[in-house]
Write an enzyme that holds these catalytic residues in place. Structure first.
Site, PDB file in Angstrom:
ATOM      1  CG  HIS B  74      -2.438  -0.931   1.069  1.00 23.27           C
ATOM      2  ND1 HIS B  74      -3.179  -0.585   0.192  1.00 23.27           N
ATOM      3  CD2 HIS B  74      -2.129  -2.217   1.055  1.00 23.27           C
ATOM      4  CE1 HIS B  74      -3.775  -1.849   0.655  1.00 23.27           C
ATOM      5  NE2 HIS B  74      -3.304  -2.746   0.805  1.00 23.27           N
ATOM      6  CE1 TYR B 342       0.040  -4.731   7.453  1.00 25.99           C
ATOM      7  CE2 TYR B 342      -0.855  -2.498   8.671  1.00 25.99           C
ATOM      8  CZ  TYR B 342      -1.188  -3.447   7.705  1.00 25.99           C
ATOM      9  OH  TYR B 342      -2.343  -3.638   6.850  1.00 25.99           O
TER      10      TYR B 342
END
Lengths: 181, 375
Positions: B74, B342
């Protein structure tokens, strides 16, 4: 003339073994969490409050250490080894203060909530800056390995004295009362 | 204290250790040291180098186009802010203070899935919305959602294998269909999930996208009752009748969003979907029955937009396990792995200077001035 002590004071011995267990657990958790996918969250959730608990306990320990009489080194520890032993003691105290502070600081710089338990979280101690986070993150790893090798040297020295030289060095820190044979 | 024996102060007997007696003891010391080292090596995963680790995802995403300074996945995005007006209905299933009646600040980031930070927008590429809601007492809830009703991958290993399979052939620079076919054959749950995803054609833009938590979470009420929940942010506005951006605009999804926000705030309803016993919580590829109870917990309002180049929100990791007291991860293996990867992505990008993002402050200013109401 009073006999010199043969052991550290009981509060120092209790704090030593309590912190030893916590720090060893912390090193294991730290090493495995950075390599873990499935247990990462659980381990991080323990790592954070355990690190802050170590920070609090080492502060208590420093005060106790400054107020406590110390047993002299046994004669089997030559002067050069005494210097090294004292230096490694100071290094460990420093690392036990700095490592949790760097951890708290890096979470602050990244704006990760510093959650202890439930809804209790610590304030941020550094501004939001991810370059600062990156440097602190690298520092955290380097200092953790430095702490590990300092522990290993300490462990090896005590084992060598206790098992090979057989000067009962370990008995100075044993939690039970110990007298020379 | 007992009186100390007379020999207390006598130095311990210092015999020069005889080699024949100390050698076994030296070996014992060496064995104990080796055992400690081996224990640490085991904990660190150095004895099992083939186990998948968070660090393995860095080269895997780089293989599909990740660039230093940007998120691993992303990577293309834009930052927004606004508020969440909680109506208090969420308190029925969750004690988290974000659900107390009232309005709290929100920051977020709309994104396009994939590792390439400068890819051309397409309608079929997965869209993301990361949000951070901060309750009045300081409790923080972050969520990273996408516009797919289910997630195509069930486990971290499947995610990794998909990245490796979709890596272009280094010689030709083209995807290798045989590897992708092999991945689908080995992961039938992915084909089943993609069937569900493709049954709902993508909406026209970010503003009319529904964003899904995908993974299930465990909500705990004030009375201590635990409930599995998946949540959805449902758009309150319909699709914009005509796209604002020209058809050849590489950033048309983002530019449409900027233009729509120049005309007024956008709203989404937070819907808590309450699971029942037997609903899968450990597999994000499986939908829950459509009849599950829905709680409308409040309204998200987005009214500000800013380029990643200047917004402090770009410096947040929308880690889905930054959760307030009252929301906990379920047994879904993706959740802990998402948090770990992440975090690896955050450290990866924080170590490099970030080049300007695809959507720059000048782009936003230009679109806003062209779309200013009445201007």
């Amino acid at each position: 003339m009073p006999q010199p002590r043969t052991q550290f004071t009981m509060p120092m011995r209790i704090l030593h073994w309590l912190l030893a267990a916590m720090v060893l657990a912390m090193l294991c958790i730290g090493l495995s969490m950075v390599a873990s996918l499935g247990n990462y969250h659980t381990l991080v959730s323990i790592h954070r409050p355990l690190g802050i608990a170590i920070l609090l306990l080492v502060a208590v320990r420093l005060v106790v250490r400054l107020l406590s009489p110390l047993p002299p080194f046994p004669p089997t520890v030559p002067p050069r080894e005494r210097l090294i032993a004292s230096a490694s003691e100071y290094l460990m105290y420093t690392l036990l203060f700095v490592l949790p502070l760097v951890g708290w600081g890096m979470l602050s710089a990244a704006r990760y909530p510093v959650i202890m338990f439930g809804s209790f979280q610590l304030p941020f101690i550094l501004p939001h800056n991810i370059t600062l986070y990156w440097w602190l993150r690298q520092t955290h790893t380097v200092l953790a390995f430095l702490l590990f090798f300092t522990f290993l040297a300490h462990f090896a020295a005590v084992l060598f004295h206790t098992l090979v030289i057989r000067d009962r060095l370990l008995s100075r820190m044993l939690p039970w009362t110990s007298r020379p044979r | 204290m007992e009186p100390a024996p007379a020999n207390q102060n006598r130095p311990p007997p210092v015999r020069p250790p005889k080699p024949d007696r100390s050698l076994p003891r030296l070996i014992l010391v060496a064995i104990l040291l080796a055992a400690v080292l081996a224990g640490f090596a085991y904990e660190a995963g150095w004895l099992t180098p083939h186990d998948l680790t968070p660090a393995d995802f860095v080269p895997a995403f780089e293989g599909t186009g990740a660039r230093p300074g940007f998120r691993l996945n992303h990577a293309k995005g834009i930052c927004v802010s606004g508020s969440f007006e909680s109506n208090g209905n969420g308190l029925e299933v969750c004690k988290a203070t974000v659900f107390s009646k009232g309005t709290i600040p929100v920051v977020g980031r709309f994104s396009l899935g994939g590792a390439m930070p400068f890819q051309t927008d397409t309608l079929t590429q997965v869209r993301g919305l990361g949000l951070q809601l901060t309750a009045g007492d300081g409790a923080v809830w972050r969520t990273a959602m996408i516009n797919f009703p289910v997630f195509p991958l069930a486990t971290p290993q499947a995610f990794y294998d998909m990245l490796i399979a979709s890596r272009p052939d280094p010689a030709t620079g083209k995807p290798e269909p045989a590897k992708i076919q092999a991945f689908f054959a080995a992961n039938p749950e992915t084909a089943a999930a993609l069937k569900i995803i493709k049954a709902q054609p993508p909406s026209a833009g970010f503003a009319d996208s529904t964003f899904h938590s995908l993974n299930a979470f465990i909500f705990t009420s004030r009375t201590g009752v635990s409930t599995p929940v998946r949540w959805i942010f449902e758009p309150a506005q319909s699709a914009s009748p005509a796209p604002f951006a020209p058809a050849d605009d590489k950033n048309f999804l983002f530019d449409d969003l900027i233009a729509q926000l120049a005309h007024g705030p956008l709203h989404w309803h937070l819907i808590l979907v309450v699971g029942q016993p037997g609903d899968p919580t450990n597999d994000a590829t499986l939908p829950w029955p459509p009849t599950r109870r829905r709680i409308d917990a409040g309204t998200l309002t987005i009214d500000q937009i800013e380029s990643e180049d200047t917004s402090p929100t770009a410096l947040l990791n929308f880690d889905p396990l930054v959760l307030p007291d009252g929301i906990a991860p379920s047994d879904d293996p993706l959740l802990s792995a998402r948090s770990a990867v992440y975090s690896a992505s955050f450290t990866y990008r924080s170590g490099a200077a970030k080049p300007p993002s695809a959507v720059t402050p000048a782009d936003i200013q230009g679109i806003e001035s062209r779309n200013h109401p009445g201007g």
